[in-house]
Design a protein around this motif. Structure first.
Motif, PDB file in Angstrom:
ATOM      1  N   LYS A  43       0.821  -1.218   0.000  1.00  0.00           N
ATOM      2  CA  LYS A  43       0.000   0.000   0.000  1.00  0.00           C
ATOM      3  C   LYS A  43       0.852   1.263   0.000  1.00  0.00           C
ATOM      4  CE  LYS A  43      -4.235  -1.628   2.181  1.00  0.00           C
ATOM      5  NZ  LYS A  43      -5.133  -1.432   3.339  1.00  0.00           N
ATOM      6  N   THR A  44       2.039   1.214   0.559  1.00  0.00           N
ATOM      7  CA  THR A  44       2.896   2.406   0.600  1.00  0.00           C
ATOM      8  C   THR A  44       3.395   2.805  -0.777  1.00  0.00           C
ATOM      9  OG1 THR A  44       4.949   1.189   0.960  1.00  0.00           O
ATOM     10  CG2 THR A  44       3.716   1.893   2.927  1.00  0.00           C
ATOM     11  N   SER A  45       3.265   1.936  -1.750  1.00  0.00           N
ATOM     12  CA  SER A  45       3.774   2.247  -3.084  1.00  0.00           C
ATOM     13  C   SER A  45       3.081   3.462  -3.690  1.00  0.00           C
ATOM     14  CB  SER A  45       3.650   1.041  -4.009  1.00  0.00           C
ATOM     15  OG  SER A  45       2.291   0.727  -4.225  1.00  0.00           O
ATOM     16  N   VAL A  46       1.922   3.838  -3.180  1.00  0.00           N
ATOM     17  CA  VAL A  46       1.230   5.020  -3.703  1.00  0.00           C
ATOM     18  C   VAL A  46       1.753   6.318  -3.087  1.00  0.00           C
ATOM     19  CG1 VAL A  46      -0.867   3.717  -4.194  1.00  0.00           C
ATOM     20  CG2 VAL A  46      -0.654   4.940  -2.018  1.00  0.00           C
ATOM     21  N   SER A  48       4.857   7.446  -2.957  1.00  0.00           N
ATOM     22  CA  SER A  48       5.971   8.056  -3.674  1.00  0.00           C
ATOM     23  C   SER A  48       6.184   7.302  -4.979  1.00  0.00           C
ATOM     24  CB  SER A  48       7.241   7.980  -2.812  1.00  0.00           C
ATOM     25  OG  SER A  48       8.376   8.290  -3.570  1.00  0.00           O
ATOM     26  N   THR A  49       6.441   8.043  -6.052  1.00  0.00           N
ATOM     27  CA  THR A  49       6.700   7.374  -7.324  1.00  0.00           C
ATOM     28  C   THR A  49       7.958   6.513  -7.223  1.00  0.00           C
ATOM     29  OG1 THR A  49       7.872   9.344  -8.103  1.00  0.00           O
ATOM     30  CG2 THR A  49       5.564   9.114  -8.743  1.00  0.00           C
ATOM     31  N   ARG A  50       8.892   6.934  -6.386  1.00  0.00           N
ATOM     32  CA  ARG A  50      10.118   6.156  -6.194  1.00  0.00           C
ATOM     33  C   ARG A  50       9.811   4.803  -5.556  1.00  0.00           C
ATOM     34  NH1 ARG A  50      13.484   7.081  -1.590  1.00  0.00           N
ATOM     35  NH2 ARG A  50      14.867   5.337  -1.592  1.00  0.00           N
ATOM     36  N   TRP A  51       8.736   4.730  -4.792  1.00  0.00           N
ATOM     37  CA  TRP A  51       8.399   3.502  -4.077  1.00  0.00           C
ATOM     38  C   TRP A  51       7.488   2.563  -4.874  1.00  0.00           C
ATOM     39  CZ3 TRP A  51       6.967   5.283   1.564  1.00  0.00           C
ATOM     40  CH2 TRP A  51       8.092   5.895   2.136  1.00  0.00           C
ATOM     41  N   THR A  52       7.088   2.955  -6.077  1.00  0.00           N
ATOM     42  CA  THR A  52       6.132   2.173  -6.848  1.00  0.00           C
ATOM     43  C   THR A  52       6.511   0.696  -6.918  1.00  0.00           C
ATOM     44  OG1 THR A  52       5.545   4.108  -8.152  1.00  0.00           O
ATOM     45  CG2 THR A  52       4.986   1.960  -9.083  1.00  0.00           C
TER      46      THR A  52
END
Length: 134
Positions: A43-46, A48-52
């Motif tokens: 869920k954290t991928s949203v 930051s684009t870096r975390w996608t």
């Protein structure tokens, strides 16, 4: 964690904006993510684009099949995680499951065998069914 997999933090924000989370190095983010259930990490991928796609490189898995609506999706997720990590070390593999829900005999044993071959550092596999009927 493999040193080759550690990337320096790159900020995608304009210089005037301060994004402290995105400025953290991957190795620190990985340590934070290792202490969260995999569902929360994904869920954290949203945030930051870096975390996608960063969550895919976390050397750990903490899953509950109840997080998935479809059993086959759960099985595929675990299989893909183990396949992605064949050449690296896995820090943690935590899996809750319900043996009454698993139709494939030996599936969980196959996963445990695979994690043992990958030299997982922390292994935690629990069966809901067994814990309810002790």
């Amino acid at each position: 964690m493999d040193a080759a997999r550690v990337k320096p933090a790159l900020s995608t924000n304009p210089p005037s904006e301060v994004d402290l989370l995105s400025s953290l190095p991957d190795c620190l983010i990985f340590q934070v993510f290792l202490n969260l259930p995999t569902k929360a990490v994904v869920k954290t991928s949203v945030l930051s684009t870096r975390w996608t796609n960063l969550w895919k490189d976390i050397p750990g898995l903490d899953l509950d099949p109840e997080d998935f609506n479809i059993h086959e999706t759960f099985v595929s997720f675990v299989d893909n995680f183990l396949e992605r990590n064949r050449g690296s070390s896995i820090h943690r593999f935590k899996l809750m499951y319900d043996s009454s829900y698993f139709e494939e005999p030996g599936l969980v044993n196959r996963w445990v065998d695979t994690t043992a071959r990958l030299k997982v550092e922390h292994l935690d596999v629990s069966d809901y069914w067994d814990s309810l009927h002790l």
